[in-house]
Scaffold this motif. Sequence first.
Motif, short mmCIF file in Angstrom:
data_model
loop_
_atom_site.label_atom_id
_atom_site.label_comp_id
_atom_site.label_asym_id
_atom_site.label_seq_id
_atom_site.Cartn_x
_atom_site.Cartn_y
_atom_site.Cartn_z
N VAL A 256 -2.82 -4.59 -0.39
CA VAL A 256 -3.56 -3.51 0.26
C VAL A 256 -2.85 -3.01 1.53
N SER A 257 -1.94 -3.81 2.09
CA SER A 257 -1.32 -3.39 3.36
C SER A 257 -0.25 -2.31 3.19
N ALA A 258 0.12 -1.98 1.97
CA ALA A 258 1.02 -0.82 1.77
C ALA A 258 0.14 0.38 1.45
N PRO A 259 0.12 1.41 2.31
CA PRO A 259 -0.83 2.53 2.10
C PRO A 259 -0.66 3.19 0.73
N ARG A 260 -1.80 3.62 0.17
CA ARG A 260 -1.78 4.28 -1.15
C ARG A 260 -2.36 5.68 -1.07
N LYS A 261 -3.28 5.91 -0.13
CA LYS A 261 -3.96 7.21 -0.10
C LYS A 261 -3.04 8.25 0.54
N VAL A 262 -3.15 9.50 0.07
CA VAL A 262 -2.28 10.57 0.56
C VAL A 262 -2.29 10.63 2.09
N GLU A 263 -3.50 10.65 2.67
CA GLU A 263 -3.56 10.82 4.14
C GLU A 263 -2.99 9.60 4.87
N ILE B 248 2.69 -16.17 -3.91
CA ILE B 248 2.62 -14.76 -4.33
C ILE B 248 2.17 -13.89 -3.16
N ARG B 249 1.20 -14.41 -2.39
CA ARG B 249 0.75 -13.65 -1.20
C ARG B 249 1.93 -13.35 -0.29
N LYS B 250 2.77 -14.36 -0.11
CA LYS B 250 3.92 -14.18 0.79
C LYS B 250 4.87 -13.13 0.22
N ALA B 251 5.17 -13.24 -1.07
CA ALA B 251 6.08 -12.26 -1.71
C ALA B 251 5.48 -10.85 -1.60
N VAL B 252 4.17 -10.77 -1.78
CA VAL B 252 3.50 -9.46 -1.73
C VAL B 252 3.52 -8.90 -0.30
N SER B 253 3.22 -9.76 0.68
CA SER B 253 3.21 -9.28 2.08
C SER B 253 4.59 -8.76 2.47
N ILE B 254 5.62 -9.49 2.08
CA ILE B 254 6.99 -9.08 2.42
C ILE B 254 7.30 -7.73 1.75
N SER B 255 6.90 -7.60 0.50
CA SER B 255 7.20 -6.35 -0.23
C SER B 255 6.43 -5.18 0.36
N CYS B 256 5.19 -5.42 0.78
CA CYS B 256 4.41 -4.36 1.43
C CYS B 256 5.06 -3.96 2.74
N MET B 257 5.56 -4.95 3.46
CA MET B 257 6.24 -4.66 4.73
C MET B 257 7.44 -3.75 4.48
N GLY B 258 8.17 -4.02 3.39
CA GLY B 258 9.32 -3.16 3.04
C GLY B 258 8.86 -1.73 2.80
N GLN B 259 7.75 -1.56 2.06
CA GLN B 259 7.24 -0.21 1.79
C GLN B 259 6.85 0.48 3.09
#
Length: 487
Positions: free
Chosen positions: A456-463, A230-241
């Motif tokens: 957490v590696s896909a940013p969420r905060k506005v700034e 799951i970590r791998k799937a999540v890291s890849i998806s965050c990289m896409g974002q």
Amino acid sequence: MQKFILIVLLLATVTGFAQNSDMPNDFLNKEFHKDRRAKLREKLPSNSVAVFFANPVRNRANDVDFVYHQDPDFFYLTGYKEPDAVLFVFKDMQTAANKTQYNEIIFVQPRNTQAEMWTGRRLGDQGVKDQLGLEQAFNNTEFKKYNVDFSRFDQILFFDFENDVRNDPRDSSDLYDLIDQFKMKVHYPSKEKGLTVTREPEKNNLNMQALADIMDGLRGFKTKEEVDMIRKAVSISCMGQREVMKAMKPGMSEREIQGIHEFVFKKYQAEDLGYPSIVGAGHNGCILHYIDNYKPNVTNKELILMDLGAEFHGYTADITRTIPISGKFSPEQKQIYELVLKAQEEAMKVCKPGATFQDLTMATRIVVNKGLKDLGIIKTENEKHLYYPHGCCHHIGLDVHDRGPYDKLQESMVITIEPGIYIPENSNCDKRWWGIAVRIEDDYLITKDGYEHLSVSAPRKVEDIEALMKQPSALDDFVLPDLNTKN
Ligand code: GLY
Ligand code: MN
Ligand code: MN
């Protein structure tokens, strides 16, 4: 002669190596699946057998099928990714006619040179023994002759059948036939012309209810190996974002943006998508599962909602980011965005073992309802689900909406928290809010006393989003010729 045999052996070995290097080598190993079957056996009632069928091959149109995807329970218990198979897991040791003792048996599609030339490699019975470690593996052509007296079990546990299995008349041991033969063996009641006509079983030991809870109790708690997937799937998806945030430009199409995410997924060896990608600009984001992704030109006034999950070795992420196409949130967009973010953070505060899924949903609802009221977007209690019509959490794993108990959070569960606000055109509020749709969705591993935020590696905060959107992208110089250009 000896020299000849040596050369043949050498060639076979070399070919074997060539085939092995054609495959990734980081799949879940056979011990994982064996251990899962052992855990299932522990949960089975006394004197019972659990039966699982592989997923059907589903037809797309004419002679083209959809890409095959194994049934997640079947995959979890075996690692087998081919169709036309059935697995039996027995509570107790069984004795075969030849006196072999066994407590699990699988029937799989046989090797077939001709078929494999057209549609790909098969493991066959021997491959299943060698690579998946199921010692009692047989070709499915043997299933008809498999002579177990099913009436002596107190319970036969299986999932009832959906009518979505085609019969291939050229194959007498495909899934359709396996199910048919199983039904005969266990005296499954036949349903004819809408009536249930029972073939009078000697005793009714068919249980089509219990397996769901048992599998929920297993699959809802991830092992270390599953969390790694799951970590791998999540890291890849965050990289896409992240890459899309850098590459985003007004004038792109929704499909092109989807393509960037999915290219990143493939680049990092994700085989599949956990669900069809949702990429909706402006009011398209208000369609919760918008998968048309048809809009040809996104505009710099819109937000774009992107809900995508890479599937890596069977396990999926489920991540949503909503960003301004221009690179900067308008004041209205920012107000709604901050509200959704606050709702998610409130849910994160209560996210720990012992909290219920309902507790998390309520934490988000309180923030959203109050916020929408303060902004004058809702005026009465009755409107409170209007702009936030879904729950906020679910398990993820082999399924995007994964199996698992849906009451209290417990250590080793992996869940999403995904509040959203969707204000369609013509809503009963000031026009300036129309077409604003925001969902923020993250993935969390429940730990002993809280959670680990996996995405957490896909940013969420506005700034943070606005800062990343200013960064250059590897795609900035990637320009393809116009299709009508003659070259
Ligand atoms: N992507 C589907 C969901 O968020 O549940
Ligand atoms: Mn979700
Ligand atoms: Mn989602």
